[in-house]
Design a protein around this motif. Sequence first.
Motif, PDB file in Angstrom:
ATOM      1  N   LYS A  70       0.833  -1.208   0.000  1.00  0.00           N
ATOM      2  CA  LYS A  70       0.000   0.000   0.000  1.00  0.00           C
ATOM      3  C   LYS A  70       0.866   1.256   0.000  1.00  0.00           C
ATOM      4  O   LYS A  70       0.570   2.242  -0.686  1.00  0.00           O
ATOM      5  CB  LYS A  70      -0.922  -0.019   1.228  1.00  0.00           C
ATOM      6  N   LYS A  71       1.935   1.208   0.754  1.00  0.00           N
ATOM      7  CA  LYS A  71       2.806   2.373   0.861  1.00  0.00           C
ATOM      8  C   LYS A  71       3.510   2.665  -0.463  1.00  0.00           C
ATOM      9  O   LYS A  71       3.666   3.825  -0.867  1.00  0.00           O
ATOM     10  CB  LYS A  71       3.834   2.128   1.970  1.00  0.00           C
ATOM     11  N   LEU A 122       5.015   2.851  -6.992  1.00  0.00           N
ATOM     12  CA  LEU A 122       6.248   2.252  -7.505  1.00  0.00           C
ATOM     13  C   LEU A 122       5.958   0.888  -8.142  1.00  0.00           C
ATOM     14  O   LEU A 122       6.498   0.559  -9.213  1.00  0.00           O
ATOM     15  CB  LEU A 122       7.273   2.101  -6.381  1.00  0.00           C
ATOM     16  N   TYR A 123       5.124   0.092  -7.481  1.00  0.00           N
ATOM     17  CA  TYR A 123       4.749  -1.204  -8.050  1.00  0.00           C
ATOM     18  C   TYR A 123       3.921  -1.035  -9.322  1.00  0.00           C
ATOM     19  O   TYR A 123       3.991  -1.864 -10.241  1.00  0.00           O
ATOM     20  CB  TYR A 123       3.978  -2.033  -7.022  1.00  0.00           C
ATOM     21  N   LEU A 124       3.156   0.045  -9.388  1.00  0.00           N
ATOM     22  CA  LEU A 124       2.379   0.326 -10.595  1.00  0.00           C
ATOM     23  C   LEU A 124       3.311   0.614 -11.774  1.00  0.00           C
ATOM     24  O   LEU A 124       3.052   0.181 -12.904  1.00  0.00           O
ATOM     25  CB  LEU A 124       1.449   1.510 -10.346  1.00  0.00           C
ATOM     26  N   LEU A 125       4.396   1.329 -11.519  1.00  0.00           N
ATOM     27  CA  LEU A 125       5.381   1.587 -12.560  1.00  0.00           C
ATOM     28  C   LEU A 125       6.074   0.298 -12.994  1.00  0.00           C
ATOM     29  O   LEU A 125       6.513   0.171 -14.143  1.00  0.00           O
ATOM     30  CB  LEU A 125       6.430   2.584 -12.055  1.00  0.00           C
ATOM     31  N   LEU A 126       6.174  -0.663 -12.080  1.00  0.00           N
ATOM     32  CA  LEU A 126       6.812  -1.939 -12.389  1.00  0.00           C
ATOM     33  C   LEU A 126       5.912  -2.866 -13.199  1.00  0.00           C
ATOM     34  O   LEU A 126       6.394  -3.801 -13.848  1.00  0.00           O
ATOM     35  CB  LEU A 126       7.217  -2.625 -11.074  1.00  0.00           C
ATOM     36  N   THR A 127       4.624  -2.604 -13.183  1.00  0.00           N
ATOM     37  CA  THR A 127       3.651  -3.497 -13.826  1.00  0.00           C
ATOM     38  C   THR A 127       3.910  -3.742 -15.316  1.00  0.00           C
ATOM     39  O   THR A 127       3.879  -4.894 -15.761  1.00  0.00           O
ATOM     40  CB  THR A 127       2.219  -2.959 -13.622  1.00  0.00           C
TER      41      THR A 127
END
Length: 323
Positions: free
Chosen positions: A31-32, A36-41
């Motif tokens: 969640k935090k 960043l994880y969205l950019l990694l998708t």
Amino acid sequence: MESSAKAGKRHTGQTLLHARRTSRGVWAQLKKNRFLYLLLTPALLLTLIFKYGPMYGAIIAFKDFSPIRGIWNSEWVGFKHFEKFLTSPNFETIFMNTLKLSAYGLICGFPIPILLALMLNQIRRRGIKKNIQLFLYAPNFVSVIVIAGMLFIFLSPTGPINQVVSWITGSPMMFMTDPEYFRWVYILSDIWATAGWASIIYVAALANVDPELHNAASLDGASLLRRIWHIDLPTIKPIMAIVFILAAGGIMSIGFEKAYLLQTSMNLPASEIIATYVYKIGLQSGDYAYSAAVGLFNSLINVVLLIGVNMIVKKLNDNQGLY
């Protein structure tokens, strides 16, 4: 007995509590750092689609594949194709050619970028350093086809190199047809083409070395070689480990294009490797299942080598290696 049961229940409860806390911590991290994880998708999707997706096709290595019947309707034959390759009269020659070409290339080529980076790091004038770097990096951008053509021109019996050899020995050397010379022609030309570009990562790491360390060592009377050994090499040691693991893990995945382009009917005993064999069997002969089995066998060898080399590097680094 009752105390043992209570101790077991208490241990189970502690385990569940720890699992819940870990799960909450993972979700909190997700969640935090959700953006960043969205950019990694996109990168993750590309990897899944183009790297892991096609892996389902490896199933044809265990089937008597027919393009008409398709992958799932083809007859299952198990390890038949693997047994055929392992018992074929060409197996030892092809396997050893691949191993020797890759191993010799790794042994001879791995230290060269490091030496180039250490030498470049000693050049203080930026203009001269940039010109030398440009000269060293340029071969990396030359096409493999062009390199193969250059080798055939320069190493032909009437080429410039053989003119010098003929002047010294009285007769030309058959570099491109003699199997004994093929490996060295391949390896040395590969070092020429890739060593300069491969040194970039070491040059970048050495740029972070504090000059005060060299100045202090010089005041203490340390020679240039001692400063390189005790300051520069420890700085690039982690990068050396990463590069070596990656290179050793792909030791059986030697490039197909250059080996195939340099092949002649006379140097075939030394130039026939697994990659060229798979190409000839799979695309030229149309035996897709057998070629898939050979390619899968090659990949399994790479995985074993990667794990083995990683374990060795960990032990050499006092159990503080790369995971």
